[in-house]
Design an enzyme around this catalytic site. Structure first.
Site, PDB file in Angstrom:
ATOM      1  N   ASP A 212       0.834  -1.194   0.000  1.00 18.35           N
ATOM      2  CA  ASP A 212       0.000   0.000   0.000  1.00 18.35           C
ATOM      3  C   ASP A 212       0.877   1.255   0.000  1.00 18.35           C
ATOM      4  OD1 ASP A 212      -2.641   1.386   0.533  1.00 18.35           O
ATOM      5  OD2 ASP A 212      -1.544   1.989   2.340  1.00 18.35           O
ATOM      6  N   GLU A 248       1.574  -0.416  -4.897  1.00 18.34           N
ATOM      7  CA  GLU A 248       0.571   0.579  -5.274  1.00 18.34           C
ATOM      8  C   GLU A 248       1.277   1.897  -5.581  1.00 18.34           C
ATOM      9  OE1 GLU A 248      -3.250   3.165  -3.744  1.00 18.34           O
ATOM     10  OE2 GLU A 248      -1.683   2.549  -2.348  1.00 18.34           O
TER      11      GLU A 248
END
Length: 511
Positions: A212, A248
């Site tokens: 993330d 990401e």
């Protein structure tokens, strides 16, 4: 011997790009906010038999429990500790899920939130999913433990301490993302705590990680953490296997931080993919499906072997993240199925399918004021994923991965794996077709008039079952039948008013 040694080391260097799925399984599904017990069941009863390669799970580590608004989905992106203890379940349930999914050949990929802890404005206390105490104001997270020394407050040069300018790569990495306390990832202690968390998950049996907010971490810091990781659990993976890494990174162009900065660590999420495909399928800005002939790198995307691709994700299906209004989601079911069908038929990238929950959308001035709403729940307890007699899901779980058109295209991708992109046809507008070698063929009609044409499929002669309108069951077809002649040609008719204006046939759907 030197030659073999070289191959040996190269094999290990490249391992983080490989998804570690079982042979012949080519897609993963994001079971967003599902409980571990429901994922375990879904692996056994559906994902394994239908050819899915793995599951991206929501962050499994302890997070802040937020009550204003009431239990939003984004609370899971605000860590308190690395205990495996969330609304999705505890460590025992997590272990049970990983074991059961691996035992039927379905892998687990963890959404790893390692850039930051919770927001700086959260009140001190024990309002967390496992009851751990934390004090954001004093940077005190004793359950890890982290203290003030472990955050980037001293490095960030902006007035607010938050990221203020995305054209400044340094503040994007060293300042707080929307107030989230930014970990000092250059410190070996912090790297070690994160690696300890990830190694705990690897030892349990996970196959890889979505990292993330990778854009907000220096690529070198990520590499230093990855260098500390164990090999995968040899109960389920070949000795020496490395975790699959996909980072990401939102790179739509125009900013100093590029996806390519991260290729050394693993794959990256290609956000241009869904944004552009949505624009094409919606026919916005004069875009046409005929322009998809050179889809992939030809559209300025990252190299195929570095791309993790998707039509929508948990952020941009609700207007967060990247892609804007063009993103197609389950709310746009007819166009969405075409987009996912195109993605799964096309050879570019490693594919991830979305599986969502419904929420009460409420638009004010073009924005959904309910974009925060968390998963279906009873007083904060996530609801079970119930399965209806028609195989759809209840309790407001959308389960797009169970939609016949999407499930059957997951199988299509498995069947055509490794085959070249061939036999492209377009009408200069929005009627297109292409094949995958001699194993599959797909036709789309996204124009406002009907399609009726004989096309070269590249497939062996025979009768095939269209896997969009139906299924091949016991040698019979519940949908449209397509007849391929000895020269590989077949006639296709698709009305522009069809429920699903596309047809797909493949080697395994031959009757």
């Amino acid at each position: 011997m030197k030659f073999f040694l070289l191959l040996f080391t190269i094999g290990f260097c490249w391992a983080q790009y490989s998804p570690n799925t079982q042979q012949g399984r080519t897609s993963i599904v994001h079971l967003f906010e599902w409980r571990w017990v429901d994922i375990a069941l879904e692996c056994e009863r559906y994902l394994a038999p239908k050819g899915f390669g793995g599951v991206q799970v929501s962050p499994p580590n302890e997070n802040v429990a937020i009550y204003n608004p009431f239990r939003p989905w984004w609370e899971r992106y605000q860590p308190v500790s690395y205990k495996l203890c969330t609304r999705s379940g505890n460590e025992d349930e997590f272990r049970n899920m990983v074991t059961r999914c691996n035992n039927v050949g379905v892998r687990i990929y963890v959404d790893a939130v390692i850039n930051h802890m919770c927001g700086n404005a959260v009140s001190a206390g024990t309002s967390s999913t496992c009851g751990s105490y934390f004090n954001p104001g004093s940077r005190d997270f004793p359950a890890v433990p982290y203290s003030g020394w472990d955050f980037n407050d001293g490095k960030c040069k902006t007035g607010s301490g938050d990221i203020e300018n995305y054209n400044d790569a340094t503040q994007v990495r060293d300042c707080r993302l929307t107030g989230l306390l930014d970990l000092a990832l250059e410190k070996d202690y912090v790297r070690s705590k994160i690696a300890e968390y990830m190694n705990h998950l690897i030892d349990i049996g996970v196959a890889g990680f979505r990292l993330d907010a990778s854009k907000h971490m220096w690529p070198g810091d990520i590499k230093a953490i990855l260098d500390k990781l164990h090999n995968l659990n040899s109960n389920w993976f070949p000795a020496g296997s490395k975790p699959f890494i996909y980072q990401e990174v939102i790179d739509l162009g125009g900013e100093p931080i590029k996806s390519s900065d991260y290729f050394g660590n693993g794959r990256v999420t290609e956000f241009k993919y869904g944004a552009k495909l949505g624009t094409v399928i919606r026919k916005w800005n004069g875009e046409k499906m005929s322009y998809l002939k050179n889809w992939g790198e030809g559209w300025g995307f990252v190299p195929s072997d570095r791309a993790l691709v998707f039509v929508d994700n948990h952020d941009n299906q609700r207007g967060h993240g990247a892609g804007g209004a063009s993103i197609l989601t389950f709310w746009d079911a007819r166009l969405y199925k075409m987009a996912v069908g195109f993605m799964l038929a096309h050879p570019y990238g490693f594919t991830r399918v979305m599986s969502s929950y419904r929420w009460p959308r409420q638009f004010q001035n073009g924005n959904d004021v309910n974009d925060w709403v968390g998963p279906p729940n009873n007083n904060g307890v996530i609801k079970e994923v119930t399965i209806n007699p028609d195989t759809t899901c209840g309790n407001d779980w959308v389960c797009e991965h169970r939609w016949r058109q999407i499930r059957n295209m997951v199988i299509f991708r498995n069947v055509v794996d490794g085959q070249p992109f061939t036999n492209w046809y377009d009408n200069g507008s929005n009627q297109v077709a292409f094949g995958r070698g001699n194993r599959g063929f797909i036709v789309f009609n996204n124009d406002d008039w009907s399609f009726s044409l004989t096309l070269q499929t590249g497939l062996p002669a025979g009768t095939y079952c269209d896997v969009i309108s139906g299924d091949k069951i016991n040698g019979n077809c519940t949908g449209i039948k397509i007849y391929v002649s000895d020269d590989g040609k077949a006639h296709f008719s698709i009305s522009n008013s069809a429920e699903d204006p596309f047809i797909a046939i493949h080697a395994e759907s031959k009757l």
